[in-house]
Design a protein around this motif. Sequence first.
Motif, PDB file in Angstrom:
ATOM      1  N   SER A 251       5.987 -33.352   3.210  1.00 31.35           N
ATOM      2  CA  SER A 251       5.461 -32.193   2.480  1.00 31.35           C
ATOM      3  C   SER A 251       4.390 -31.484   3.296  1.00 31.35           C
ATOM      4  O   SER A 251       4.369 -30.255   3.387  1.00 31.35           O
ATOM      5  CB  SER A 251       4.868 -32.613   1.138  1.00 31.35           C
ATOM      6  N   ALA A 252       3.496 -32.259   3.872  1.00 30.82           N
ATOM      7  CA  ALA A 252       2.427 -31.676   4.689  1.00 30.82           C
ATOM      8  C   ALA A 252       2.992 -30.957   5.911  1.00 30.82           C
ATOM      9  O   ALA A 252       2.536 -29.859   6.263  1.00 30.82           O
ATOM     10  CB  ALA A 252       1.451 -32.767   5.118  1.00 30.82           C
TER      11      ALA A 252
ATOM     12  N   LEU B 293       4.660 -27.733   4.815  1.00 32.57           N
ATOM     13  CA  LEU B 293       3.641 -26.759   4.446  1.00 32.57           C
ATOM     14  C   LEU B 293       3.021 -26.103   5.681  1.00 32.57           C
ATOM     15  O   LEU B 293       2.801 -24.891   5.703  1.00 32.57           O
ATOM     16  CB  LEU B 293       2.568 -27.423   3.588  1.00 32.57           C
TER      17      LEU B 293
ATOM     18  N   LEU C 265       5.605 -23.624   7.018  1.00 34.93           N
ATOM     19  CA  LEU C 265       5.709 -22.455   6.148  1.00 34.93           C
ATOM     20  C   LEU C 265       4.475 -21.565   6.262  1.00 34.93           C
ATOM     21  O   LEU C 265       4.573 -20.348   6.156  1.00 34.93           O
ATOM     22  CB  LEU C 265       5.912 -22.873   4.693  1.00 34.93           C
ATOM     23  N   LYS C 266       3.340 -22.181   6.470  1.00 37.83           N
ATOM     24  CA  LYS C 266       2.106 -21.402   6.641  1.00 37.83           C
ATOM     25  C   LYS C 266       2.213 -20.513   7.878  1.00 37.83           C
ATOM     26  O   LYS C 266       1.766 -19.378   7.878  1.00 37.83           O
ATOM     27  CB  LYS C 266       0.914 -22.344   6.756  1.00 37.83           C
TER      28      LYS C 266
ATOM     29  N   ILE D 132       9.995 -30.503  -0.852  1.00 36.18           N
ATOM     30  CA  ILE D 132       9.925 -29.115  -1.332  1.00 36.18           C
ATOM     31  C   ILE D 132       9.635 -29.106  -2.833  1.00 36.18           C
ATOM     32  O   ILE D 132       8.821 -28.311  -3.312  1.00 36.18           O
ATOM     33  CB  ILE D 132      11.248 -28.373  -1.041  1.00 36.18           C
TER      34      ILE D 132
ATOM     35  N   LEU E 260       5.967 -29.775  -3.302  1.00 36.11           N
ATOM     36  CA  LEU E 260       5.161 -28.591  -2.981  1.00 36.11           C
ATOM     37  C   LEU E 260       5.259 -27.528  -4.065  1.00 36.11           C
ATOM     38  O   LEU E 260       4.277 -26.853  -4.381  1.00 36.11           O
ATOM     39  CB  LEU E 260       5.583 -28.016  -1.627  1.00 36.11           C
ATOM     40  N   TYR E 261       6.428 -27.390  -4.650  1.00 38.12           N
ATOM     41  CA  TYR E 261       6.620 -26.438  -5.750  1.00 38.12           C
ATOM     42  C   TYR E 261       5.797 -26.861  -6.972  1.00 38.12           C
ATOM     43  O   TYR E 261       5.139 -26.032  -7.606  1.00 38.12           O
ATOM     44  CB  TYR E 261       8.105 -26.332  -6.100  1.00 38.12           C
TER      45      TYR E 261
ATOM     46  N   LYS F 210       2.200 -24.864  -4.079  1.00 33.05           N
ATOM     47  CA  LYS F 210       1.994 -24.513  -2.674  1.00 33.05           C
ATOM     48  C   LYS F 210       3.122 -23.666  -2.121  1.00 33.05           C
ATOM     49  O   LYS F 210       2.976 -23.044  -1.076  1.00 33.05           O
ATOM     50  CB  LYS F 210       1.820 -25.770  -1.818  1.00 33.05           C
ATOM     51  N   VAL F 211       4.273 -23.682  -2.791  1.00 37.69           N
ATOM     52  CA  VAL F 211       5.398 -22.821  -2.433  1.00 37.69           C
ATOM     53  C   VAL F 211       5.971 -22.241  -3.715  1.00 37.69           C
ATOM     54  O   VAL F 211       5.776 -22.779  -4.802  1.00 37.69           O
ATOM     55  CB  VAL F 211       6.512 -23.577  -1.659  1.00 37.69           C
TER      56      VAL F 211
ATOM     57  N   TYR G  38       5.454 -19.443   1.197  1.00 41.00           N
ATOM     58  CA  TYR G  38       4.180 -20.156   1.231  1.00 41.00           C
ATOM     59  C   TYR G  38       3.197 -19.467   0.289  1.00 41.00           C
ATOM     60  O   TYR G  38       3.087 -18.241   0.288  1.00 41.00           O
ATOM     61  CB  TYR G  38       3.627 -20.155   2.661  1.00 41.00           C
TER      62      TYR G  38
ATOM     63  N   SER H 191      -0.689 -19.153  -0.438  1.00 41.67           N
ATOM     64  CA  SER H 191      -1.973 -19.479   0.180  1.00 41.67           C
ATOM     65  C   SER H 191      -2.994 -19.956  -0.836  1.00 41.67           C
ATOM     66  O   SER H 191      -3.840 -20.759  -0.552  1.00 41.67           O
ATOM     67  CB  SER H 191      -2.513 -18.276   0.943  1.00 41.67           C
TER      68      SER H 191
END
Length: 81
Positions: A17-18, A21, A24-25, A55, A58-59, A63-64, A73, A75
């Motif tokens: 995940s990290a 991320l 995607l950033k 994913i 993160l959702y 974060k996404v 992404y 922010s």
Amino acid sequence: MLIDKDSKPEDTIFYLSAQILLKLKEIGKINLGQIEILYKEVNEKQPYFKFNLAINFLYLIDKVKIEGGDLVYVSKKYEDS
């Protein structure tokens, strides 16, 4: 989220995940049809189901987000107007 003590840290969903991320950033967004490219850039040896779980994680933590077929992404936490 449970982290298996027998797994290497880089094989965990949390670590993936990290990594996702961070990528995607850098790029901002990616079309969901091309998500495999992102997976290969992060770690081509991991099975896709782990990336999909990452994913999803993160959702869930905002974060996404998905907009018009793109994984985007976020922010900071977005608010619905």
